[in-house]
Design a protein around this motif. Structure first.
Motif, PDB file in Angstrom:
ATOM      1  N   TYR A   8    -112.449 -45.727 -68.142  1.00  0.00           N
ATOM      2  CA  TYR A   8    -111.429 -45.284 -67.186  1.00  0.00           C
ATOM      3  C   TYR A   8    -110.139 -46.080 -67.360  1.00  0.00           C
ATOM      4  O   TYR A   8    -109.043 -45.549 -67.133  1.00  0.00           O
ATOM      5  N   GLN A   9    -110.256 -47.321 -67.782  1.00  0.00           N
ATOM      6  CA  GLN A   9    -109.055 -48.106 -68.053  1.00  0.00           C
ATOM      7  C   GLN A   9    -108.284 -47.529 -69.215  1.00  0.00           C
ATOM      8  O   GLN A   9    -107.046 -47.430 -69.188  1.00  0.00           O
ATOM      9  N   LEU A  10    -109.002 -47.098 -70.248  1.00  0.00           N
ATOM     10  CA  LEU A  10    -108.331 -46.488 -71.398  1.00  0.00           C
ATOM     11  C   LEU A  10    -107.684 -45.160 -71.021  1.00  0.00           C
ATOM     12  O   LEU A  10    -106.551 -44.869 -71.431  1.00  0.00           O
ATOM     13  N   CYS A  11    -108.382 -44.338 -70.245  1.00  0.00           N
ATOM     14  CA  CYS A  11    -107.812 -43.046 -69.839  1.00  0.00           C
ATOM     15  C   CYS A  11    -106.581 -43.244 -68.954  1.00  0.00           C
ATOM     16  O   CYS A  11    -105.599 -42.507 -69.071  1.00  0.00           O
ATOM     17  N   SER A  33    -106.682 -38.523 -72.560  1.00  0.00           N
ATOM     18  CA  SER A  33    -105.985 -37.914 -71.426  1.00  0.00           C
ATOM     19  C   SER A  33    -106.690 -38.375 -70.155  1.00  0.00           C
ATOM     20  O   SER A  33    -107.284 -39.463 -70.133  1.00  0.00           O
ATOM     21  N   SER A  34    -106.686 -37.548 -69.137  1.00  0.00           N
ATOM     22  CA  SER A  34    -107.300 -37.937 -67.874  1.00  0.00           C
ATOM     23  C   SER A  34    -108.816 -38.055 -68.020  1.00  0.00           C
ATOM     24  O   SER A  34    -109.445 -37.422 -68.878  1.00  0.00           O
ATOM     25  N   ALA A  35    -109.404 -38.917 -67.162  1.00  0.00           N
ATOM     26  CA  ALA A  35    -110.856 -39.112 -67.198  1.00  0.00           C
ATOM     27  C   ALA A  35    -111.603 -37.837 -66.843  1.00  0.00           C
ATOM     28  O   ALA A  35    -112.767 -37.663 -67.246  1.00  0.00           O
ATOM     29  N   ASN A  36    -110.975 -36.939 -66.117  1.00  0.00           N
ATOM     30  CA  ASN A  36    -111.635 -35.681 -65.759  1.00  0.00           C
ATOM     31  C   ASN A  36    -111.739 -34.724 -66.943  1.00  0.00           C
ATOM     32  O   ASN A  36    -112.401 -33.684 -66.840  1.00  0.00           O
ATOM     33  N   ASP A  37    -111.101 -35.053 -68.050  1.00  0.00           N
ATOM     34  CA  ASP A  37    -111.146 -34.171 -69.220  1.00  0.00           C
ATOM     35  C   ASP A  37    -112.308 -34.482 -70.147  1.00  0.00           C
ATOM     36  O   ASP A  37    -112.502 -33.786 -71.139  1.00  0.00           O
ATOM     37  N   PHE A  76    -110.815 -50.212 -79.056  1.00  0.00           N
ATOM     38  CA  PHE A  76    -110.388 -49.074 -78.244  1.00  0.00           C
ATOM     39  C   PHE A  76    -110.564 -47.759 -79.026  1.00  0.00           C
ATOM     40  O   PHE A  76    -110.854 -46.706 -78.423  1.00  0.00           O
ATOM     41  N   GLN A  77    -110.405 -47.805 -80.344  1.00  0.00           N
ATOM     42  CA  GLN A  77    -110.645 -46.607 -81.141  1.00  0.00           C
ATOM     43  C   GLN A  77    -112.112 -46.186 -81.047  1.00  0.00           C
ATOM     44  O   GLN A  77    -112.413 -44.991 -80.889  1.00  0.00           O
ATOM     45  N   VAL A  78    -113.021 -47.151 -81.133  1.00  0.00           N
ATOM     46  CA  VAL A  78    -114.448 -46.813 -81.051  1.00  0.00           C
ATOM     47  C   VAL A  78    -114.770 -46.236 -79.675  1.00  0.00           C
ATOM     48  O   VAL A  78    -115.512 -45.246 -79.554  1.00  0.00           O
ATOM     49  N   LEU A  79    -114.207 -46.841 -78.628  1.00  0.00           N
ATOM     50  CA  LEU A  79    -114.472 -46.342 -77.278  1.00  0.00           C
ATOM     51  C   LEU A  79    -113.902 -44.936 -77.099  1.00  0.00           C
ATOM     52  O   LEU A  79    -114.557 -44.056 -76.499  1.00  0.00           O
ATOM     53  N   ALA A  80    -112.703 -44.697 -77.600  1.00  0.00           N
ATOM     54  CA  ALA A  80    -112.127 -43.348 -77.511  1.00  0.00           C
ATOM     55  C   ALA A  80    -112.945 -42.353 -78.321  1.00  0.00           C
ATOM     56  O   ALA A  80    -113.135 -41.195 -77.912  1.00  0.00           O
ATOM     57  N   ALA A  81    -113.470 -42.801 -79.466  1.00  0.00           N
ATOM     58  CA  ALA A  81    -114.304 -41.906 -80.282  1.00  0.00           C
ATOM     59  C   ALA A  81    -115.558 -41.504 -79.525  1.00  0.00           C
ATOM     60  O   ALA A  81    -116.020 -40.358 -79.624  1.00  0.00           O
ATOM     61  N   ILE A  82    -116.149 -42.422 -78.753  1.00  0.00           N
ATOM     62  CA  ILE A  82    -117.339 -42.091 -77.962  1.00  0.00           C
ATOM     63  C   ILE A  82    -117.002 -40.997 -76.957  1.00  0.00           C
ATOM     64  O   ILE A  82    -117.773 -40.045 -76.746  1.00  0.00           O
ATOM     65  N   LEU A  83    -115.827 -41.119 -76.296  1.00  0.00           N
ATOM     66  CA  LEU A  83    -115.429 -40.090 -75.338  1.00  0.00           C
ATOM     67  C   LEU A  83    -115.251 -38.743 -76.029  1.00  0.00           C
ATOM     68  O   LEU A  83    -115.670 -37.685 -75.507  1.00  0.00           O
ATOM     69  N   HIS A  84    -114.625 -38.742 -77.173  1.00  0.00           N
ATOM     70  CA  HIS A  84    -114.434 -37.474 -77.906  1.00  0.00           C
ATOM     71  C   HIS A  84    -115.767 -36.921 -78.376  1.00  0.00           C
ATOM     72  O   HIS A  84    -115.975 -35.694 -78.366  1.00  0.00           O
ATOM     73  N   LEU A  85    -116.693 -37.794 -78.792  1.00  0.00           N
ATOM     74  CA  LEU A  85    -118.006 -37.323 -79.232  1.00  0.00           C
ATOM     75  C   LEU A  85    -118.745 -36.639 -78.093  1.00  0.00           C
ATOM     76  O   LEU A  85    -119.461 -35.650 -78.306  1.00  0.00           O
TER      77      LEU A  85
END
Length: 1843
Positions: free
Chosen positions: A263-266, A280-284, A326-335
């Motif tokens: 949520y901090q990253l979003c 983008s937003s955490a709701n996405d 942060f790239q790895v964490l964002a990749a988890i969200l996209h996955l």
């Protein structure tokens, strides 16, 4: 003890309740054995009947006495059971707002859900060094106990923090680590502890999440080992993690969130550096929106990410690695957003060009085709072939989620590993304190594998806790040597065996995971078959075949088997891992390669971090990794848990149990049901049960005797208190099993203390009743006697009043009779007189009426005649009068018209502002004009009145004329009678006259009315003008008054503003002083740390060859010294230390250098301000120098006159010498004094030597004078040297010139004597005639030259005389000086130094010659006497020449006359180190203070400094001052903890500073000097800058003195001011429980108030003995009393047991003793007493009534020195010691808070004990003359020479 003795009427008990768990009730009648029920009354007044269990007949729990409610330690309660514990916690939490409570060795912490101000640095300092039982419960007390035991026992410690989610475990662990970081410090300038604390936001971001119970719940366990060195300072830390909840990455329940970092990253996706993450937003995102609660109230995720990044940076994780994370964490969200669709029932597919999968592949650096392929397929291997199998959509989705969890776990472990790397240092660890923050017992509606592991860990921890508690109980009994039996306590080993033993739940789970077709259902059946019938702790639910129940120590928990196998196996598609390993993203590759190194026994398990200290051999790494990867999660968790238990068993544990008071996160809201559940689960009640099974209540013999002395008779009190207590107990408690006597304590069973308290209360109640009875009897009798006396008095006064009333009535009756008699007589007499008077009046009226009638008739006839006479004359004037009246009326109308116009114009002007201003300006002129107009109107009125008078006169004249005419007409009447025909005409004319008369009268009346109207109008106008004038005057007065008021207000305002500004300036000055002195303290601290670091690095052989060891305060002899040279050398030392400490932390060195630079800049700015203020003084001094030069010109003129006198005297002496020699030549006859005689030779030689020395002396004087004049000219051009030195030397030369004159006079007398004595010896000198003639010729030539020079000088003016005689020398030296100045200023300065040194050499030569002259004069006198004797012998013929030749000449000792001592001490430069060593480094203060004058070292140093100034040696001055300052610093560093040494050097430093001021030559410091002292002022150097350096040194010594004094007083204050009972018997001792408090009884070694007073007296006498300035002593005493008051008040605010009425009395008595001490020392009026005011008010607050609103008003007006937080804290802590006292109600505390709401004050609870008042050093001149000071031989300063 029988139950009937306790369960009596009015006894209070606890009964079960469905809502409140336990409810309080009171017995209505006594219980008797066999009763089936109890008659109870609830607190609300309801009467109930409580049925007893017919089988057990167990009675309800008894309630503790009120005085035991709210105790700090639950084990201090007499009745130890669940309701007592719950009630005590509730009272402390709800009423007193106390969240911490001891329960034996456990600290119970209740989450307040509110930020409390009890964790500041002041609280940390208050708990530091204190015993655990002496202060109120706190997490800091537990941390301090662990720290002390580590240092004392040299054993590692552990703090185990446990509790439910949301109970505050993480916060408690964080505060414990903060305490260690603050108290211990570190070896690398607070860097390690900052890193330890910085790890918290990182671990919270990646391991904490929002749950339904907690907004910041830790979803993993962690164990942090904080390492310490041999000096117990933090050197590093290590973190181990357990059981990370990986499932939260892919799934969250309602109202929950994923880990905070997502949520901090979003929330920060809008930042430019995060654009590449495509967030983008955490709701996405699927992984962050499932809980439907993306936001936490009051939390800004953007700011939290900023804090996380700062923590990463502090721990050494650079920006590139951070962005990789942060790239790895964002990749988890996209996955998680990759959508997988069904292709058919057995396969799935990812749509092409999926945006989120593309983003995932871009972020992690893998190919899109590979990842999309292996997300929907898997590879199956057999012995011979490999198959690729498609996955259904559900399995593909699970595989995707498993990959996300696996990546996050790898990332979590990587971060933990790097955090550990940042926390590890190169220093050797001596010991450690571990902080375990682990999940508490959990039970939910659906419990899965995570809850099973958590509860398994808690079972292990509970077992360890039970064993530790039992062990402590056993050790206590053995220590006291009392018999004990085995205490039965709950052993949860069967439950642990059920889980971890062979064929236990974990074994069966691992076995099922190895089965090819293993499932959750088959595993459940194995559990039923294996344990259902063999283990009572294992149960099967009735309605389910896929769940099982385990009876844990806290509660039964039902686990759902679904998902156990999958979570235990934690399978991940190997092909997906291989794709990630082939990534182009280096960080991702590092994550998965790190996994192969097997850095921990838990590998990449969900929820396990690695302990970085374990290592595996590299060659076996891959094989080991494969094995570790095959281990199940349960097996790995069991191994890591076993390692944790081994670590805990090897340490001394300390327990913190966190309690969650409610499920709604309400502040200070207490839910009894939830609290009881957690108390049962966390082992607190088990601790209580173990304690209650033995002897929970423990008293020392002294405490028991002091508390229960009232139960003893006088005959029972024996000298041996142990025997007394034994006898009393045997008498009071018959059952011997209820207590045991130990070596130092008495042990009681549960309930015995309550029974003793009941007996004590009954005894006190009976005594109170007896006292009340006696007092009431005495009061009733006094009341009766007062009533009886009042009744008698009333009777006496009533009877007297009645008698007086009767006498008064009788007197009134007699008086009334007399009055009636005389009144009747008077009435009759008045009636007669009225009748007589009425008759006379009637007669008079009648007669008068008749006379008036007759008179009227006569008068009427007379008037008719007169009218006829006057009418005719009057008619002639009527026409004139009418014309005149018309004209006047016309004029009046015209003037009125003009006046009205003018009036209208004036009114218009009056309405305008400008007219008003003009009216105000010319008010007096207006008034004068109006007055003038008024006078004109009055004048016109007078004219009108005169005109009216004229008209009346005219009318009178006409009337007379008319009368005459009437008489004439009467004479003609006779003729008229004859002429009857004329009667009618006359009558008509008469009628006309009458009409004219009436018209004239009307006109007259009209004129009179007009005049009256005009007069009234004028009067009205005048009155209006007067009113207007009055109003204007009033307005003027109002304006003047307003102006005066405004001016007065402005004056008062300005005065207030000036006063406020003055106060503000004083405050700013004090703040500036305080800030400056704090900077000095900080600078000194940095210096000390720098030295320590240098010593450590040198001792550890880290330094490299060839490094410099330059002391920070060392000064080079070859450089110019300034006031900041020490700090410049510090920089050199710091640069040198960089080579030494190259292996140290670079950031530390930079930080230290930066801090030093800031301190230097700050001090430089303060110096500049001081220099600006001193410019005025320098300009004033320049003016004084000009005046001094004028005076110097007069002195030079006087010197030239003296020289003329000396030259004339020299001429005369030479003339006399010539005559003597001529007489000697002319009388060369044979005698006893022939040419070869010894006497003649001696006299001749002496005479020749004297002449030669006089010639040499004259030449040297001339040379010296020429040099002085040339020096004067050079200084006039250059102004580089100070005038006083030249003046002093000139004065000294003048003195030598005076002595030269005396020498010439003496020689003249000697020559005359020789002339008389040598006349008989002329014939013996023939051989020397020629030589004498030659000498005489030389003398003549010299004399001629001197005469010519003297003649020339006499012809010149006085100013040019010296220049004429020394012209060539002046010209030469001036040209040389100018050339040197033009070529090289430095050479010029050196030339001046050479000249001055030459002058000093010449002065020394002059002194030698002076001594030689005095010696020659003595010898001449001796020889002249002998020559006289010889001449007398020749005359008498008694002495022969042979006898004279053979007589030996004996040497004569000529005594030397000592010069006056100038108050200076001379020493050689090579003796400087010896001087500093003997006078500073090796000086014993005690001997100097006792035997010698105060401040002797300071005087000696200053006298040495004076001599260096006198000889103008700047290098000597600089080195002496530098050596002195450095030596004082060195001795203070070496012996800084010795109060006597610090006080001694503070006194001497201040005296040295005062001497520098007193003898500086500044007029401001010379006012109190004597003339002799003014002569001793420094002449060559201005040491103002050195004075500032020494003043800074004095400030540092003062602060060192305060610190030393505080260290001595600190252990005494609490014991002497609070704990010791100065007034014995006032306060009783309450039960203390396991956490033993310090006894208030004065034992051996216990500090009392007398100890404090003695120490204060010792401080005071030591400072007085050392000669410390009285003003400085006052400041020290004020600081002492502030420390006493602050420490006492702080401890009072942190100790509930000290807040009672009796303790307030003790404190007030102790404060009065301190005030008496101040009074005895004469120190009452300088502010020391005021520093105790907060403590006095706190003591008064403990003693005043605290019930009504009036009491609240009184408290608010009384406690002005206490803050609102302090007042509320004291009221909350107020605890009755006896049952007769009442607690403070919550409503009363709320009332106090409401009334104090408007106060503007600091919210800080405790006083700052480290605060030091800014010190000032008022100038204190010494009356001691320097020349009178004697140096004792004991100082070994024989190398010093007095000058």
């Amino acid at each position: 003890m029988a139950a009937s003795e306790l369960y009596t009427k009015r006894a209070r008990v606890w009964i079960p309740d469905a809502e409140e768990v336990w409810k309080s009730a009171e017995l209505n009648k006594d219980y008797k054995n066999g009763d089936a029920s109890l008659q109870l009354m609830l607190e609300d007044g309801t009467n109930i009947e409580h049925k007893l269990d017919p089988k057990t007949k167990n009675l309800p729990y008894l309630r503790n006495p009120d005085i035991l409610v709210g105790e700090n330690d639950l084990t201090a309660l007499s009745y130890l059971h669940e309701p007592a514990v719950l009630h005590n916690l509730k009272v402390r939490f709800m009423d007193s707002k106390l969240i911490y409570t001891y329960c034996g060795i456990v600290l119970v912490a209740i989450n307040p859900y509110e930020t409390l101000g009890i964790y500041g640095s002041d609280i940390i300092n208050a708990y530091s060094g204190q015993n655990m039982g002496d202060m109120d419960p706190h997490i800091f007390a537990v941390a301090e106990e662990a720290y002390k035991q580590m240092a004392r026992d040299e054993r590692n410690q552990s703090i185990i923090v446990s509790g439910e989610s949301g109970a505050g475990k993480t916060v408690s662990a964080k505060y414990a680590m903060r305490y260690f970081a603050t108290v211990s410090g570190s070896t690398s300038e607070a860097n390690v502890e900052q890193k330890v604390l910085a790890s918290n936001p990182i671990m919270e971001a990646i391991g904490n999440a929002k749950t339904t119970r907690n907004d910041n719940s830790s979803r993993f366990g962690k164990y942090i080992e904080i390492g310490f060195d041999t000096r117990y300072r933090i050197i590093g830390a290590n973190m181990r993690t357990y059981l990370l909840e990986k499932s939260r990455v892919v799934f969250q329940a309602d109202e929950e969130r994923n880990y905070h970092i997502f949520y901090q990253l979003c929330a920060s996706s809008h930042l430019p550096e995060f654009k590449m993450l495509k967030l983008s937003s955490a709701n996405d995102f699927l992984y962050t929106r499932q809980g439907r609660s993306p936001v936490i109230d009051g939390v800004d995720d953007t700011k939290e990410l900023s804090s996380t990044r700062k923590a990463f940076t502090l721990l050494g994780i650079n920006e590139s690695n951070q962005m990789g994370l942060f790239q790895v964490l964002a990749a988890i969200l996209h996955l998680g957003n990759v959508e997988i669709k069904d292709r058919d029932s057995d396969s799935s597919v990812i749509p092409p060009n999926n945006g989120h999968l593309t983003a995932f592949c871009d972020l992690v650096g893998v190919t899109y085709q590979d990842m999309s392929q292996w997300l929907c397929h898997r590879k199956l291997k057999t012995a011979t072939e490999t198959y690729i199998k498609t996955l259904p959509r559900l399995q593909a989705t699970n595989a995707r989620d498993a990959l996300s969890k696996h990546i996050y776990a790898k990332l979590f472990n990587w971060i933990v590993e790097h955090v550990n790397k940042a926390l590890i240092t190169n220093f050797k660890q001596h010991s450690f304190i571990g902080v375990l923050d682990i999940y508490g017992f959990e039970t939910f509606e659906i419990n899965s594998f995570e809850q099973f592991c958590i509860n398994y860990a808690n079972e292990k921890l509970q077992q360890q806790f039970n064993m530790h508690v039992f062990k402590l109980e056993q050790e206590e009994y053995m220590k006291e040597q009392i018999p004990w039996t085995l205490i039965d306590f709950y052993d949860n080993q069967p439950c642990i065996n059920l889980i971890e033993a062979k064929m236990g739940i974990l074994d069966l789970l691992d076995e099922e995971c190895k089965m090819p077709k293993g499932s959750d259902d088959s595993w459940a059946q194995k559990l039923y078959n294996t344990h259902l019938k063999t283990c009572s702790l294992f149960e099967k639910p009735r309605m389910s075949n896929r769940a099982f129940i385990i009876q844990h120590f806290a509660d039964k928990v039902e686990y759902q088997c679904e998902g156990f196998l999958e979570k235990n196996k934690d399978t991940v598609n190997e092909e997906q891992i291989n794709v990630l390993k082939a990534s182009k993203f280096p960080l991702l590759v590092e994550l998965f390669h790190d996994g192969e190194k097997a850095i921990s026994p838990t590998g990449q398990v969900p929820g396990t971090g690695g302990r970085t200290r374990l290592s595996i051999k590299p060659e076996k790494g891959r094989e080991k990794s494969s094995k570790e990867h095959k281990k199940t999660v349960g097996c790995q968790f069991r191994n890591s848990l076993q390692m944790l238990m081994e670590t805990l068993n090897a340490t001394t544990p300390h327990y913190v149990r966190c309690i969650k008071p409610n499920d709604f996160k309400l502040s200070f809201s207490f839910d009894p049901k939830r609290a009881v559940q957690q108390l049962r689960a966390c082992g607190v009640l088990e601790t209580i049960r173990i304690s209650a099974a033995g002897f929970p209540s423990r008293w020392t013999y002294q405490e028991f005797f002091s508390r229960y002395r009232v139960l003893m008779k006088q005959k029972d009190v024996l000298p041996d208190k142990r025997l007394t207590c034994r006898n009393v107990l045997e008498h009071l408690v018959q059952d011997q099993d209820k207590y045991q006597f130990g070596k130092t304590k008495i042990f009681f069973r549960a309930g015995q203390v309550a029974y003793l308290e009941k007996l004590r209360a009954e005894k006190l109640r009976a005594a109170c009743i007896r006292i009340q009875k006696t007092i009431r009897c005495w009061l009733a009798r006094k009341k009766y006697l007062r009533k009886r006396s009042a009744a008698i008095t009333m009777q006496r006064f009533t009877r007297g009043y009645q008698a007086r009333c009767l006498a008064k009535f009788m007197r009134r009756t007699q008086a009334a009779t007399t009055i009636q008699k005389y009144q009747r007589m008077c009435v009759e007499k008045k009636r007669y007189r009225r009748k007589q008077a009425a008759a006379l009046v009637m007669q008079t009226i009648l007669r008068a009426y008749m006379a008036r009638q007759k008179y009227r008739a006569l008068l009427r006839e007379s008037k008719v005649v007169i009218i006829q006479k006057r009418v005719r004359g009057w008619l002639a004037r009527c026409w004139y009068k009418r014309c005149l009246v018309s004209l006047v009326y016309l004029q009046c109308c015209f003037r009125r018209m003009k006046a009205r116009r003018e009036l209208k114009k004036l009114k218009i002007e009056a309405r305008s502002v400008e007219h008003f201003k003009k009216l105000n300006k010319g008010m007096e002129n207006k008034i004068m004009q109006l007055q003038r107009k008024l006078d004109e109107q009055n004048k016109e009125n007078r004219l009108v009145n005169e005109r009216l008078v004229g008209l009346e006169n005219t009318y009178t004249t006409e009337s007379e004329r008319m009368r005459a005419e009437l008489s004439r007409l009467r004479g003609a009447e006779e003729d008229a009678k004859n002429k009857g025909h004329q009667v009618n005409s006359l009558l008509e004319e008469l009628e006309k006259l009458r009409k004219e008369l009436s018209s004239t009268q009307k006109e007259k009346k009209t004129i009179e009315d007009w005049a009256q109207t005009y007069r009234s109008e004028m009067e009205t106008m005048v009155s209006e003008l007067k009113d207007q004038n009055g109003s204007l005057k009033k307005e003027k007065d109002d304006l003047n008054r307003l102006i005066q008021e405004q001016s007065q207000q402005m004056t008062e305002k300005m005065a207030r503003a000036i006063l406020e500004e003055t106060q503000q300036l004083k405050t700013d000055l004090n703040e500036e002083r305080s800030r400056y002195q704090n900077l000095l303290t900080e600078h000194l601290r940095l210096e000390e740390k720098y030295d320590d670091l240098k010593e450590e690095m040198v001792s550890s052989n880290v330094s490299k060859p060839g490094h410099r060891r330059t002391d920070s305060t060392h000064s080079s002899n070859g450089s110019e010294y300034t006031y900041n040279s020490e700090y410049a050398e510090l920089e050199d030392g710091a640069r040198a230390a960089e080579d030494v400490t190259r292996g140290m932390d670079t950031s530390l060195t930079l930080k230290l250098q930066k801090r030093l630079t800031e301190l230097e800049q700050e001090k430089q700015s303060l110096r500049n301000e001081l220099e600006n203020k001193e410019d005025q003084f320098l300009r004033a001094r320049a003016r004084d120098d000009v005046e001094f030069k004028k005076a110097r010109g007069a002195e030079l003129e006087y010197e030239s006159l003296k020289r003329q006198e000396l030259e004339s005297e020299n001429k005369k002496l030479r003339h006399d010498l010539k005559e003597i020699r001529q007489s000697l030549v002319g009388n060369a006859a044979t005698s006893v004094g022939a040419a070869g005689s010894p006497a003649y030779k001696v006299v001749l030689e002496q005479l020749n030597a004297s002449c030669e020395e006089l010639e040499v002396r004259k030449e040297e004087v001339l040379i010296l004078r020429s040099q002085l004049v040339s020096q004067k000219e050079a200084m006039h051009h250059k102004e580089t040297m100070t005038e006083p030195s030249v003046y002093v030397e000139d004065v000294s030369k003048l003195k030598d010139a005076g002595e030269l004159k005396q020498a010439y006079v003496g020689l003249k007398d000697t020559n005359r004597l020789l002339e008389h004595q040598l006349q008989t010896q002329r014939r013996g000198y023939d051989s020397e005639v020629e030589s004498l003639r030659g000498e005489l010729q030389n003398v003549k030539e010299e004399n001629n030259r001197q005469q010519q020079l003297l003649a020339q000088n006499l012809q010149l003016p006085p100013e040019a005389r010296i220049e004429a005689s020394l012209q060539h020398e002046i010209t030469r030296l001036t040209n040389e000086n100018l050339e040197l100045l033009a070529e090289d200023p430095t050479a010029s300065r050196e030339a001046r130094v050479i000249i001055l040194r030459r002058m000093v050499d010449l002065m020394e030569q002059l002194e030698k010659q002076d001594r030689t002259i005095r010696k020659l004069k003595k010898q001449l006198k001796v020889y002249s006497k002998r020559i006289g004797e010889m001449g007398a012998g020749q005359t008498e013929g008694q002495t022969s020449p042979g006898q004279m030749v053979d007589e030996p000449i004996h040497p004569v000792n000529i005594p030397r006359r000592e010069k006056d001592f100038q108050g200076m001490l001379e020493y050689n430069k090579e003796d400087e180190l010896k001087l500093v060593k003997n006078l500073i480094l090796e000086l014993k203060p005690r001997g100097v203070a006792v035997n010698l004058i105060p401040g002797l070292p300071a005087y000696i140093l200053f006298m040495c400094l004076r001599h260096a100034d006198y000889v103008n040696d700047d290098q000597k001055v600089r080195t002496l001052l530098t050596s002195t300052i450095n030596s004082i610093k060195k001795i203070l560093k070496k012996r800084g903890d010795d109060f006597e040494t610090v006080s001694f050097w503070l006194s001497n430093t201040c005296r040295f500073l005062h001497c520098l001021k007193q003898y500086s030559g500044d007029e401001a410091f010379m006012k109190h000097n004597s003339q002799r002292q003014n002569e001793h002022c420094l002449s060559n150097f201005d040491l103002a800058e050195y004075r500032q350096v020494i003043s800074d040194l004095a400030i540092q010594i003062y602060q060192q003195l305060i610190k030393c004094m505080e260290n001595i007083l600190q252990p005494m204050i609490v014991s002497g001011m609070l704990e010791h009972e100065t007034i014995q018997g006032v306060s009783g001792v309450k039960p203390t429980g396991l956490r033993k408090r310090t006894s208030s009884i004065a034992d051996e070694g216990t500090y009392t108030l007398d100890s404090i007073l003695r120490q204060l007296s010792a401080f005071h006498s030591t400072m007085c003995q050392h000669g410390t300035d009285p003003e400085l002593i006052k400041q020290v005493v004020k600081q002492q009393f502030y420390i006493i008051g602050a420490v006492t008040l702080n401890n009072l605010l942190l100790r509930k047991d000290m807040c009672s009425w009796s303790k307030g009395m003790q404190i007030r008595y102790n404060v009065s003793q301190l005030e008496e001490w101040l009074r005895d020392k004469g120190l009452m009026t300088f502010g020391a007493k005021e520093t105790l005011e907060p403590l006095i008010q706190a003591a008064q607050l403990l003693q005043v009534k605290k019930k009504t609103d009036e009491d609240a008003d009184a408290i608010c007006s009384m406690c002005l020195g206490l803050t609102t937080a302090q007042i509320v804290k004291v009221l909350n802590l107020y605890t009755p010691v006896n049952e007769f006292e009442e607690r403070v109600s919550v409503s009363f505390i709320r009332t106090i808070q409401t009334r104090l709401r408007d106060r503007c004050e600091s919210p800080q609870l405790l006083m700052d004990t480290k605060m030091i008042y800014p010190v000032t050093f008022p100038f204190s001149p010494s009356s001691l003359a320097l020349e009178t000071i004697q140096i004792p031989s004991s100082l070994n300063l024989g190398f010093l020479t007095r000058v």
